[in-house]
Design a protein around this motif. Sequence first.
Motif, PDB file in Angstrom:
ATOM      1  N   GLN A 174      26.704  35.542  17.255  1.00 48.90           N
ATOM      2  CA  GLN A 174      26.934  36.392  15.988  1.00 48.90           C
ATOM      3  C   GLN A 174      25.749  36.193  14.884  1.00 48.90           C
ATOM      4  O   GLN A 174      25.479  37.083  14.100  1.00 48.90           O
ATOM      5  CB  GLN A 174      28.192  35.840  15.414  1.00 48.90           C
ATOM      6  N   GLN A 175      25.227  34.807  14.952  1.00 46.72           N
ATOM      7  CA  GLN A 175      24.149  34.508  13.903  1.00 46.72           C
ATOM      8  C   GLN A 175      22.913  35.351  14.247  1.00 46.72           C
ATOM      9  O   GLN A 175      22.149  35.917  13.305  1.00 46.72           O
ATOM     10  CB  GLN A 175      23.695  32.995  13.828  1.00 46.72           C
ATOM     11  N   MET A 176      22.492  35.144  15.715  1.00 51.75           N
ATOM     12  CA  MET A 176      21.054  35.996  16.150  1.00 51.75           C
ATOM     13  C   MET A 176      21.449  37.519  15.924  1.00 51.75           C
ATOM     14  O   MET A 176      20.534  38.145  15.553  1.00 51.75           O
ATOM     15  CB  MET A 176      21.167  35.620  17.406  1.00 51.75           C
ATOM     16  N   LEU A 177      22.664  37.977  16.008  1.00 53.31           N
ATOM     17  CA  LEU A 177      22.760  39.537  16.009  1.00 53.31           C
ATOM     18  C   LEU A 177      22.507  39.897  14.545  1.00 53.31           C
ATOM     19  O   LEU A 177      22.019  41.046  14.251  1.00 53.31           O
ATOM     20  CB  LEU A 177      24.241  40.074  16.421  1.00 53.31           C
ATOM     21  N   LYS A 178      22.850  39.148  13.495  1.00 52.29           N
ATOM     22  CA  LYS A 178      22.905  39.026  12.130  1.00 52.29           C
ATOM     23  C   LYS A 178      21.385  39.414  11.820  1.00 52.29           C
ATOM     24  O   LYS A 178      20.767  39.912  10.732  1.00 52.29           O
ATOM     25  CB  LYS A 178      23.733  38.084  11.342  1.00 52.29           C
ATOM     26  N   ASP A 179      20.826  38.344  12.425  1.00 52.45           N
ATOM     27  CA  ASP A 179      19.184  38.037  12.013  1.00 52.45           C
ATOM     28  C   ASP A 179      18.371  38.997  12.888  1.00 52.45           C
ATOM     29  O   ASP A 179      17.076  39.233  12.199  1.00 52.45           O
ATOM     30  CB  ASP A 179      18.798  36.897  12.356  1.00 52.45           C
ATOM     31  N   GLY A 185      21.309  46.354  21.202  1.00 52.13           N
ATOM     32  CA  GLY A 185      21.158  47.039  22.410  1.00 52.13           C
ATOM     33  C   GLY A 185      21.415  46.509  23.723  1.00 52.13           C
ATOM     34  O   GLY A 185      21.928  47.009  24.572  1.00 52.13           O
ATOM     35  N   ASP A 186      20.672  45.199  23.687  1.00 49.89           N
ATOM     36  CA  ASP A 186      20.874  44.274  24.758  1.00 49.89           C
ATOM     37  C   ASP A 186      22.533  43.910  25.087  1.00 49.89           C
ATOM     38  O   ASP A 186      22.699  43.755  26.152  1.00 49.89           O
ATOM     39  CB  ASP A 186      19.934  43.003  24.659  1.00 49.89           C
ATOM     40  N   LEU A 187      23.279  43.406  23.761  1.00 52.16           N
ATOM     41  CA  LEU A 187      24.645  43.270  24.121  1.00 52.16           C
ATOM     42  C   LEU A 187      25.275  44.567  24.543  1.00 52.16           C
ATOM     43  O   LEU A 187      26.101  44.174  25.356  1.00 52.16           O
ATOM     44  CB  LEU A 187      24.903  42.784  22.765  1.00 52.16           C
ATOM     45  N   LEU A 188      25.200  45.676  24.180  1.00 50.44           N
ATOM     46  CA  LEU A 188      25.813  46.815  24.525  1.00 50.44           C
ATOM     47  C   LEU A 188      25.473  46.986  25.959  1.00 50.44           C
ATOM     48  O   LEU A 188      26.513  47.442  26.842  1.00 50.44           O
ATOM     49  CB  LEU A 188      25.451  48.095  23.767  1.00 50.44           C
ATOM     50  N   GLU A 189      24.304  46.819  26.506  1.00 55.90           N
ATOM     51  CA  GLU A 189      23.906  46.899  27.937  1.00 55.90           C
ATOM     52  C   GLU A 189      24.607  46.008  28.556  1.00 55.90           C
ATOM     53  O   GLU A 189      25.098  46.380  29.828  1.00 55.90           O
ATOM     54  CB  GLU A 189      22.500  46.718  28.089  1.00 55.90           C
ATOM     55  N   PHE A 190      24.782  44.828  28.314  1.00 58.47           N
ATOM     56  CA  PHE A 190      25.585  43.678  29.031  1.00 58.47           C
ATOM     57  C   PHE A 190      27.084  44.231  28.985  1.00 58.47           C
ATOM     58  O   PHE A 190      27.755  43.998  30.003  1.00 58.47           O
ATOM     59  CB  PHE A 190      25.321  42.409  28.414  1.00 58.47           C
ATOM     60  N   ARG A 191      27.550  44.672  28.027  1.00 62.26           N
ATOM     61  CA  ARG A 191      29.099  45.208  27.900  1.00 62.26           C
ATOM     62  C   ARG A 191      29.010  46.392  28.823  1.00 62.26           C
ATOM     63  O   ARG A 191      30.295  46.452  29.468  1.00 62.26           O
ATOM     64  CB  ARG A 191      29.296  45.571  26.255  1.00 62.26           C
ATOM     65  N   LEU A 249      32.163  38.401  24.013  1.00 58.57           N
ATOM     66  CA  LEU A 249      31.554  39.583  23.460  1.00 58.57           C
ATOM     67  C   LEU A 249      32.287  40.344  22.384  1.00 58.57           C
ATOM     68  O   LEU A 249      31.394  40.853  21.589  1.00 58.57           O
ATOM     69  CB  LEU A 249      31.132  40.377  24.835  1.00 58.57           C
ATOM     70  N   HIS A 250      33.595  40.645  22.427  1.00 59.22           N
ATOM     71  CA  HIS A 250      33.941  41.658  21.457  1.00 59.22           C
ATOM     72  C   HIS A 250      33.990  40.760  20.047  1.00 59.22           C
ATOM     73  O   HIS A 250      33.839  41.330  19.248  1.00 59.22           O
ATOM     74  CB  HIS A 250      35.523  42.073  21.541  1.00 59.22           C
ATOM     75  N   LYS A 251      34.160  39.356  20.232  1.00 59.26           N
ATOM     76  CA  LYS A 251      34.213  38.709  18.934  1.00 59.26           C
ATOM     77  C   LYS A 251      32.556  38.738  18.233  1.00 59.26           C
ATOM     78  O   LYS A 251      32.595  39.071  16.953  1.00 59.26           O
ATOM     79  CB  LYS A 251      34.515  37.278  19.074  1.00 59.26           C
ATOM     80  N   VAL A 252      31.693  38.568  19.213  1.00 55.49           N
ATOM     81  CA  VAL A 252      30.169  38.528  18.753  1.00 55.49           C
ATOM     82  C   VAL A 252      30.079  39.897  18.211  1.00 55.49           C
ATOM     83  O   VAL A 252      29.327  40.271  17.111  1.00 55.49           O
ATOM     84  CB  VAL A 252      29.341  38.391  19.952  1.00 55.49           C
TER      85      VAL A 252
END
Length: 253
Positions: free
Chosen positions: A87-92, A98-104, A173-176
């Motif tokens: 969550q912190q890395m996504l904020k920063d 896009g990588d997280l959505l690709e994993f999703r 992942l949904h929490k992130v």
Amino acid sequence: MTARKPAAARLSDIVASELETRILEGSLKPGDRLPAERELAVELGVSRPSLRAALQALGAKGLLITRHGGGTFVTDSMQAPFVDPWQQMLKDHPNIHGDLLEFRHMLESQAAQLAAERATEADLERIGACFAAMEQAFGGSDLEACITTDVAFHQAIAEAAHNVLIGHLNSSLHKVLQGHVQGNLEYLNARPELWGQVMVQHRAIWDAIRERRNETAAHASRHHIEFVRRTTLETLRDEERRNRASRRLGAAG
């Protein structure tokens, strides 16, 4: 007396294993409160001392926490080490979204495919109830209800895949992505031509799962995530435009 102690210890191990299995499979979720000790002992068919020993063992593993006067709860110990730093890395670093959505994309399409193959009647009933709740929410004006029911629908599918890693990773992942999910739904809600597509896509996923069409379920899920990817990109661009305009207004003032 000495002959009974090993048997009691073995019984507590069995109870601990049963409860741990429920946590792994999602029957007991983070934040859930366990039934009262007397009630749970009766349900599991064990003595209260054996149950207490099992609860203590799971507490030592960090899976349960007992609050004085408040009962025993399932912790989020399996999610927090994943969710908090991401969550912190996504904020920063928004570029990793896009990588997280690709994993999703990979995770949810696989979950939908497996759910179409493995879902029990109870699973299908739950997914159907989640879809109905989401359909009702999306027909109203409560955006928070839309987010909650959307997440619940996808989580029900993930758990119907009957793969404990898929279930827990999907939840994490949904929490992130929670903040971005909210921003994306706000963007879609303001655009009726796009908002209506969301339920069409979810219905396609649900129909394919309940009709046991596994490849179609996977395809419908991939199509939905691609739609989310495109609209999320537009959400971020829209947010940047607003921020840019706000900065200009501030400079002019």
